[in-house]
Write a protein that holds these residues in place. Structure first.
Motif, mmCIF file in Angstrom:
data_model
loop_
_atom_site.group_PDB
_atom_site.id
_atom_site.type_symbol
_atom_site.label_atom_id
_atom_site.label_comp_id
_atom_site.label_asym_id
_atom_site.label_seq_id
_atom_site.Cartn_x
_atom_site.Cartn_y
_atom_site.Cartn_z
ATOM 1 N N GLN A 162 0.903 -1.213 -0.012
ATOM 2 C CA GLN A 162 -0.001 0.015 -0.019
ATOM 3 C C GLN A 162 0.766 1.294 -0.021
ATOM 4 O OE1 GLN A 162 -2.333 -0.556 3.427
ATOM 5 N NE2 GLN A 162 -4.097 -1.603 2.193
ATOM 6 N N GLN A 163 2.080 1.208 0.647
ATOM 7 C CA GLN A 163 3.145 2.245 0.512
ATOM 8 C C GLN A 163 3.486 2.519 -0.745
ATOM 9 O OE1 GLN A 163 5.707 1.542 3.961
ATOM 10 N NE2 GLN A 163 4.157 1.842 5.256
ATOM 11 N N LEU A 164 4.032 1.272 -1.486
ATOM 12 C CA LEU A 164 4.591 1.505 -2.603
ATOM 13 C C LEU A 164 3.534 1.865 -4.023
ATOM 14 C CD1 LEU A 164 6.946 -1.351 -2.395
ATOM 15 C CD2 LEU A 164 7.622 0.854 -1.992
ATOM 16 N N VAL A 165 2.128 1.569 -3.837
ATOM 17 C CA VAL A 165 1.541 1.740 -4.891
ATOM 18 C C VAL A 165 1.208 3.240 -5.141
ATOM 19 C CG1 VAL A 165 -0.711 2.039 -3.460
ATOM 20 C CG2 VAL A 165 -0.777 0.730 -5.970
ATOM 21 N N GLY A 166 1.359 4.032 -4.586
ATOM 22 C CA GLY A 166 1.320 5.503 -4.639
ATOM 23 C C GLY A 166 2.571 5.862 -5.319
ATOM 24 N N ARG A 167 3.484 5.532 -5.168
ATOM 25 C CA ARG A 167 4.818 5.779 -6.076
ATOM 26 C C ARG A 167 4.877 5.251 -7.349
ATOM 27 N NH1 ARG A 167 9.055 5.005 -1.085
ATOM 28 N NH2 ARG A 167 8.013 6.529 0.653
ATOM 29 N N PHE A 169 5.628 1.824 -7.973
ATOM 30 C CA PHE A 169 6.349 0.772 -7.988
ATOM 31 C C PHE A 169 5.495 -0.511 -7.935
ATOM 32 C CE2 PHE A 169 9.111 3.912 -5.860
ATOM 33 C CZ PHE A 169 9.845 3.996 -6.780
ATOM 34 N N ILE A 170 4.427 -0.432 -7.707
ATOM 35 C CA ILE A 170 3.458 -1.736 -7.528
ATOM 36 C C ILE A 170 1.965 -1.349 -8.143
ATOM 37 C CG2 ILE A 170 2.299 -3.445 -6.068
ATOM 38 C CD1 ILE A 170 4.494 -3.244 -4.149
ATOM 39 N N SER A 171 1.638 -2.082 -8.930
ATOM 40 C CA SER A 171 0.355 -2.001 -9.632
ATOM 41 C C SER A 171 -0.654 -2.380 -8.574
ATOM 42 C CB SER A 171 0.220 -2.731 -10.853
ATOM 43 O OG SER A 171 0.283 -4.321 -10.463
ATOM 44 N N LYS A 172 -1.850 -1.853 -9.083
ATOM 45 C CA LYS A 172 -2.979 -2.287 -8.289
ATOM 46 C C LYS A 172 -3.207 -3.511 -8.033
ATOM 47 C CE LYS A 172 -5.109 2.523 -8.468
ATOM 48 N NZ LYS A 172 -6.368 3.345 -8.855
ATOM 49 N N ALA A 173 -3.215 -4.172 -9.374
ATOM 50 C CA ALA A 173 -3.376 -5.480 -9.419
ATOM 51 C C ALA A 173 -2.740 -6.317 -8.154
ATOM 52 C CB ALA A 173 -3.083 -5.957 -10.662
ATOM 53 N N ARG A 177 -3.991 -8.606 -5.044
ATOM 54 C CA ARG A 177 -3.271 -10.124 -4.979
ATOM 55 C C ARG A 177 -2.916 -10.150 -3.302
ATOM 56 N NH1 ARG A 177 -1.744 -9.908 -10.351
ATOM 57 N NH2 ARG A 177 0.186 -9.025 -9.771
ATOM 58 N N LYS A 178 -2.185 -9.045 -2.806
ATOM 59 C CA LYS A 178 -1.455 -8.824 -1.502
ATOM 60 C C LYS A 178 -2.738 -9.043 -0.449
ATOM 61 C CE LYS A 178 2.983 -8.495 -2.505
ATOM 62 N NZ LYS A 178 3.961 -9.839 -2.318
ATOM 63 N N ARG A 179 -3.677 -8.305 -0.869
ATOM 64 C CA ARG A 179 -4.990 -8.185 0.224
ATOM 65 C C ARG A 179 -5.835 -9.689 0.356
ATOM 66 N NH1 ARG A 179 -6.995 -4.212 -1.788
ATOM 67 N NH2 ARG A 179 -6.488 -2.586 -0.150
ATOM 68 N N SER A 180 -5.859 -10.221 -1.104
ATOM 69 C CA SER A 180 -6.306 -11.594 -1.042
ATOM 70 C C SER A 180 -5.349 -12.767 -0.171
ATOM 71 C CB SER A 180 -6.438 -12.358 -2.295
ATOM 72 O OG SER A 180 -7.158 -13.281 -2.629
ATOM 73 N N ALA A 181 -4.193 -12.332 -0.328
ATOM 74 C CA ALA A 181 -3.462 -13.350 0.504
ATOM 75 C C ALA A 181 -3.435 -13.248 1.852
ATOM 76 C CB ALA A 181 -1.875 -13.098 -0.100
#
Length: 397
Positions: A162-167, A169-173, A177-181
């Motif tokens: 969640q910290q890297l998605v704003g920058r 570096f990580i896609s929302k997809a 997947r992280k939230r589902s895990a």
């Protein structure tokens, strides 16, 4: 000188005649003396009787007075008379709870109670070997800890994503997947916890426990015994230690009894009575014996043993009736009766209807209103119309 023929016979005859005359005179003298003696005796007795009978009227009056009997009488009045019904029956636990195996069973390792012991709700009565089940529970506990660790790791990875998605570096997809895990890890934790709780619950059901507080009546299990759901009843407990008597009553008496009426119960072989009250009256009558059952609730007492025999006195009701001692009530072919006195103190027979008979006396259900003077005793020696000398007594004294 020679006598003429026949002269000797005449002399003998004259001599005999003289002798008979003298004997006859003696008899008359004796008879005269006897008559004189009898006259003297008669004069003596009759003369004395006349002297003593100078006051004959007064003596006759005294003799007449002495023939009037003195009789005890009482005015019974009206009082509260309890109608008591007697019954016999057996003692039992009011609420008997059979206790058996609830869980999967096993080998009994310890029995912790004996008959006659008081137990609390949930108290362990017997322990069953749970070594295998205990190991299973420990394994499941370890699985819970592993699942919790995985869930913590998944949560940490989600937080970083969640910290890297704003920058960018990580896609929302990848974030989804992280939230589902993370959610899957949490679900595995709940599954492991549920399995552990189920195992612990099963293990807790292995031991045999008291369903309610009460008195242990019987025990049918020993250490080393293998028990299961089909082993039957291992303990019997009287809930709260409450007892009851199953009083058997005839159909007519059962109609008089209602819930809540008091009763006294006396076990066989005991001179002590225990107070209770009827808490249930049987709605049916046994077609064979024509009897019904009144259940009398009793508080715990060590002398009240289930299965024992006892007698009961049930107070079926109360009425305002005259009460007399048993000696006052007589009976013959025409029925029961008493003697009452009229205004002239003469005995008058009064037919009565007898009610309840108890240690206090005999209640009169009909025939008396309680204001009469009733002969208390000696009624069997009186005749109707006979005059008496009454002595008023107070009943109960």
């Amino acid at each position: 000188m020679n006598q003429e023929p026949g002269a000797a016979e005449r002399d003998a005859y004259l001599l005999e005649d003289m002798r008979d005359s003298r004997a006859s005179r003696r008899r008359w003298i004796v008879i005269a003396l006897l008559i004189a003696g009898a006259l003297l005796l008669a004069f003596f007795f009759f003369g004395k009787g006349k002297e003593s009978g100078a006051d004959t009227p007064a003596a006759a009056t005294g003799q007449a007075d002495s023939q009037i009997p003195t009789i005890s009488v009482a005015v019974p009045g009206r009082g509260t008379v309890r109608e008591v019904v007697s019954a016999t029956g057996s003692l039992a636990a009011r609420r008997e709870m059979p206790v058996g195996v609830v869980g999967e069973g096993g080998q009994v390792t310890r029995v912790l109670v004996e008959p006659g012991a008081w137990v609390k709700k949930g108290q362990t009565l017997a322990e069953v070997d749970n070594s295998v089940q205990r190991e299973t529970a420990q394994s499941l506990a370890a699985q819970v800890r592993a699942a919790e660790a995985d869930a913590e790791l998944a949560q940490s990875e989600l937080d970083r994503a969640q910290q890297l998605v704003g920058r960018g570096f990580i896609s929302k997809a990848d974030l989804e997947r992280k939230r589902s895990a993370r959610d899957s890890a949490n679900a595995r934790v709940r599954v492991a916890q549920a399995q552990l709780q189920e195992t612990r619950a099963r293990n807790a059901r292995l031991d045999i426990r008291a369903p309610e507080a009460g008195l242990v009546l019987t025990r049918a299990v020993e250490p080393g015994q293998i028990v299961s759901a089909g082993s039957g009843v291992l303990f019997r407990i009287a809930k709260g230690g409450e007892m009851e008597m199953l009083a058997r009553l005839a159909e007519g008496d059962l109609r008089k009894v209602s819930v809540g009426v008091p009763a006294e119960v006396t076990p066989v072989g005991s001179d002590k009575s225990f107070k209770g009250q009827v808490w249930q009256v049987s709605p049916v009558i046994d077609p064979q014996t024509r009897q019904g059952i009144a259940r009398i609730a009793l508080a715990y007492n060590s002398e009240l043993r289930p299965g024992g025999f006892a007698s009961a006195r049930i107070v079926a009701g109360a009425n305002s009736l005259p009460l007399l001692p048993e000696s006052a009530v007589l009976s013959d072919n025409d029925g029961n009766y008493v003697y009452v006195l009229n205004d002239k103190d003469e005995a008058v027979r009064r037919d009565v209807k007898v009610g309840n008979v108890s240690d206090d006396g005999v209640s009169i259900a009909g025939g008396l209103n309680g204001t009469e003077r009733v002969v208390l005793s000696a009624g069997a020696f009186l005749n109707p119309g006979q005059k008496v000398d009454p002595v008023l007594k107070t009943l109960g004294k």
